[in-house]
Design an enzyme around this catalytic site. Structure first.
Site, PDB file in Angstrom:
ATOM      1  N   LYS A  70      27.359   7.719  -8.403  1.00 27.31           N
ATOM      2  CA  LYS A  70      27.856   8.036  -9.755  1.00 27.31           C
ATOM      3  C   LYS A  70      29.146   8.853  -9.666  1.00 27.31           C
ATOM      4  O   LYS A  70      30.119   8.594 -10.377  1.00 27.31           O
ATOM      5  CB  LYS A  70      26.776   8.798 -10.544  1.00 27.31           C
ATOM      6  CG  LYS A  70      25.596   7.902 -10.908  1.00 27.31           C
ATOM      7  CD  LYS A  70      24.418   8.651 -11.526  1.00 27.31           C
ATOM      8  CE  LYS A  70      23.268   7.675 -11.769  1.00 27.31           C
ATOM      9  NZ  LYS A  70      22.047   8.272 -12.315  1.00 27.31           N
ATOM     10  N   GLN A  77      19.565  14.084 -12.907  1.00 26.30           N
ATOM     11  CA  GLN A  77      19.025  12.943 -12.167  1.00 26.30           C
ATOM     12  C   GLN A  77      17.494  12.996 -12.156  1.00 26.30           C
ATOM     13  O   GLN A  77      16.898  14.029 -11.875  1.00 26.30           O
ATOM     14  CB  GLN A  77      19.587  12.939 -10.732  1.00 26.30           C
ATOM     15  CG  GLN A  77      19.201  11.721  -9.910  1.00 26.30           C
ATOM     16  CD  GLN A  77      19.741  10.393 -10.458  1.00 26.30           C
ATOM     17  OE1 GLN A  77      20.776  10.359 -11.114  1.00 26.30           O
ATOM     18  NE2 GLN A  77      19.031   9.318 -10.201  1.00 26.30           N
ATOM     19  N   ASP A 101      23.052   9.806 -20.748  1.00 29.41           N
ATOM     20  CA  ASP A 101      21.939   8.988 -20.255  1.00 29.41           C
ATOM     21  C   ASP A 101      21.145   8.377 -21.415  1.00 29.41           C
ATOM     22  O   ASP A 101      20.337   7.472 -21.201  1.00 29.41           O
ATOM     23  CB  ASP A 101      20.971   9.869 -19.464  1.00 29.41           C
ATOM     24  CG  ASP A 101      21.017   9.616 -17.973  1.00 29.41           C
ATOM     25  OD1 ASP A 101      21.365   8.483 -17.584  1.00 29.41           O
ATOM     26  OD2 ASP A 101      20.699  10.541 -17.223  1.00 29.41           O
TER      27      ASP A 101
HETATM   28  N1  GUN Z   1      16.804   7.826 -12.224  1.00 28.42           N
HETATM   29  C1  GUN Z   1      16.711   6.473 -12.217  1.00 28.42           C
HETATM   30  N2  GUN Z   1      17.506   5.929 -13.157  1.00 28.42           N
HETATM   31  C2  GUN Z   1      18.119   6.967 -13.775  1.00 28.42           C
HETATM   32  C3  GUN Z   1      19.068   7.022 -14.827  1.00 28.42           C
HETATM   33  O1  GUN Z   1      19.498   6.016 -15.423  1.00 28.42           O
HETATM   34  N3  GUN Z   1      19.474   8.277 -15.176  1.00 28.42           N
HETATM   35  C4  GUN Z   1      18.997   9.405 -14.557  1.00 28.42           C
HETATM   36  N4  GUN Z   1      19.446  10.589 -14.986  1.00 28.42           N
HETATM   37  N5  GUN Z   1      18.108   9.370 -13.579  1.00 28.42           N
HETATM   38  C5  GUN Z   1      17.692   8.158 -13.183  1.00 28.42           C
END
Ligand code: GUN
Length: 303
Positions: A54, A98, A121
């Site tokens: 990311k 996350q 998110d």
């Molecule tokens: N863990 C797995 N997919 C995601 C996501 O789309 N966002 C976040 N913050 N954590 C994740």
């Protein structure tokens, strides 16, 4: 039949190219650089890799990013204080924690501490509720990425039978709501569904997000179906596979996403799109409308 491969790397690249232009415009016209803060708690190796991807993707399109790391036993107050500071920071337009969090953390309390306007998110209750009634600010990145793959490939959704395997808050449930908004007929299956094949065989579009390798076999798929594999599983021999028997199902489906290289790159791409949109909204909220050049291509028509 051999299915057409829906390549998330190619589609994602086209969307990122457009996002880069939008970031450049915003910086040139307003002086504001979009900023994303990523919070990583604990030492889950997969989460660390996802976060690194990311951050790298942000750099690639000109979004400024920062990462804040905490040990798995960080007190809840410390975490909430950090989120509140980021909520008040005018240089931070998006905040991402996350997931999954280490087990003893209260995921809801953490996610709901994030300001709705910075919830890139799309996990805050307001944004989840917005998906139901149709005015969400940010859509969750993985299902948003799936919609972009389908739109980009010009696969119609209205009136189609869509079966979703997996009912998580991150993928399955928001996916169902987004498909309903587009007038699909939606079935959501989960670990307790009896006779899964009875639902999957009906699907014109099958979205699988169960985290079980080889869950979907060719006999469970209708000839000509579109199959979207959201699963990412590491096999004991080190191979990365989805939830779908790719070889078998691609002989029956009309279109299929590979793993890796399908939905995964789209999830990161949509985070960039949401962060750019958060920065733009911030500028418009604090300074009024911005006049940016219109780039000719529609986001769904690139590549
Ligand atoms: N863990 C797995 N997919 C995601 C996501 O789309 N966002 C976040 N913050 N954590 C994740």
């Amino acid at each position: 039949m051999s299915a057409r491969i829906l390549d998330g790397r190619v589609i994602g690249k086209a969307i990122r190219n457009r996002t880069r232009l939008e970031v450049d415009d915003l910086v040139r016209i307003t002086g504001v650089v979009p900023g994303l803060a990523v919070i990583l708690i604990g030492d889950d190796p997969a989460s660390r890799i996802y976060v690194a991807n990311k951050i790298r993707a942000c750099t690639d399109v000109g979004i400024r990013s920062s990462m804040i790391e905490y040990p798995k036993d960080v007190p809840a107050d410390t975490l909430i204080d950090a989120i509140e500071r980021l909520n008040d920071d005018p240089a931070t337009h998006g905040i991402l924690v996350q997931l999954p969090l280490p087990p003893h953390h209260d995921v809801r309390a953490v996610l709901h501490a994030i300001s709705v306007e910075k919830d890139v998110d799309g996990f805050h209750l307001y944004n989840v509720g917005g998906l139901v009634v149709g005015d969400t600010i940010f859509s969750p990145c993985t299902p948003f990425g799936v919609m972009n793959i389908l739109d980009h490939a010009r696969i119609p959704i209205e009136g189609r039978n869509v079966t979703i395997v997996g009912a998580s808050n991150i993928v399955g449930k928001p996916m169902a709501l987004m498909m309903m908004r587009r007038d699909a007929t939606v079935a959501v299956c989960h670990a307790k569904t009896r006779d899964l094949a009875q639902y999957t065989i009906l699907a014109d579009i099958l979205v699988v997000a169960a985290g079980v390798p080889n869950l979907i076999l060719p006999q469970m798929v209708r000839t000509g179906a579109v199959v979207i594999d959201v699963g990412i599983n590491r096999l004991p021999d080190g191979r990365l596979v989805g939830d779908v028997d790719f070889e078998g199902v691609s002989r029956k489906a009309s279109c299929i996403t590979p793993v890796p290289g399908g939905v995964g790159p789209m999830t990161v791409t949509m985070l960039l799109v949401n962060t750019m949109s958060a920065a733009r909204r911030f500028v418009e909220r604090t300074r009024g409308p911005i006049l940016t050049p219109v780039h000719p291509q529609d986001i769904t028509q690139l590549a």
